[in-house]
Scaffold this active site. Structure first.
Site, short mmCIF file in Angstrom:
data_model
loop_
_atom_site.label_atom_id
_atom_site.label_comp_id
_atom_site.label_asym_id
_atom_site.label_seq_id
_atom_site.Cartn_x
_atom_site.Cartn_y
_atom_site.Cartn_z
N ASP A 9 0.87 -1.16 0.00
CA ASP A 9 0.00 0.00 0.00
C ASP A 9 0.92 1.22 0.00
O ASP A 9 2.13 1.09 0.21
CB ASP A 9 -0.89 -0.03 1.24
N CYS A 10 0.37 2.41 -0.20
CA CYS A 10 1.21 3.61 -0.20
C CYS A 10 0.98 4.46 1.05
O CYS A 10 1.84 4.56 1.91
CB CYS A 10 0.96 4.44 -1.46
N ASP A 11 -0.18 5.09 1.15
CA ASP A 11 -0.46 5.99 2.27
C ASP A 11 -0.43 5.26 3.61
O ASP A 11 -1.18 4.30 3.81
CB ASP A 11 -1.82 6.66 2.09
N ASP A 165 -1.64 -1.01 6.11
CA ASP A 165 -1.78 -0.33 7.40
C ASP A 165 -3.22 -0.11 7.80
O ASP A 165 -3.47 0.50 8.84
CB ASP A 165 -1.07 1.03 7.34
#
Length: 210
Positions: A9-11, A165
């Site tokens: 994932d990124c954020d 997250d």
């Protein structure tokens, strides 16, 4: 079955953007007349599709948000990211050390993900391997985005380790039949299934690649 690829994932996983984004969202909602703290935004909307979060905010407000709300929010968020975004601790070191194929798969539009990765210096590591829910047409917790990423990498879902997250991201990985590790710097969250391991720092992800 051994791990053959990693899907990030990124954020909140590669970049420390969640608090920045939540504050921008809270400020934009305040302009609409809805009082929510950044902590409340994070708790209620983290990892979710923006359209879904906006619909819930409108329900709380009791009326539709302004027609230009999303555009104003994205502009506000981008400005805040440019002013203070940092990578999650250990992100660069982890991707530089990886000897497996890896990619990023985000619920965010490609432009936002590319901005995040550019601001933190991570973009060169992910060129050509950025997957957006907006382009695939499947938002977490739907598993479609992760399945698309696995197919693009040429790796079976069961051999892709997902690093996430948020609850929607973990749910999407499990629905895709992928092993997943949750990055939770403050420790396990109430929404995390007991069977899903968590790490406090990205440096610990390496121990889950065997």
């Amino acid at each position: 079955m051994s791990i053959a690829a990693v899907i990030f994932d990124c954020d909140g996983t590669l970049v420390d953007s969640e608090t920045i984004g939540a504050l921008a969202f809270a400020e934009a909602l305040a302009e609409e007349g809805l009082a929510m703290t950044a902590a409340e935004v994070l708790h209620g909307f983290r990892g979710r599709r923006l359209a879904t979060s906006m619909a819930e905010a409108a329900s709380l407000l009791g009326r539709a948000l302004a027609a230009d709300f999303e555009a104003r929010l994205r502009h506000r968020t981008a400005a805040a990211l440019r002013a203070g975004l940092r990578e999650m601790q250990g992100a660069t070191a982890l991707v530089q050390a990886l000897r497996l194929p890896f990619c990023v798969a985000s619920n965010a539009p490609r432009a936002k993900t590319e901005l995040n990765l550019t601001l933190t210096g991570l973009l060169p590591h992910f060129e050509g391997r950025i997957f957006s829910a907006y382009e695939v047409g499947a938002w977490k917790p739907d598993p479609g985005l992760f399945l698309h990423a696995a197919e693009a990498l040429g790796v079976r879902p069961a051999q892709c380790l997902v690093v996430e997250d948020s609850a929607p991201g973990v749910q999407a990985a499990l629905a895709a039949g992928m092993p997943v590790v949750a990055l939770l710097p403050e420790g396990p969250a109430p929404w995390l299934p007991a069977a899903v391991p968590h790490v406090r720092d990205l440096s610990a992800v390496a121990s889950h690649l065997a």
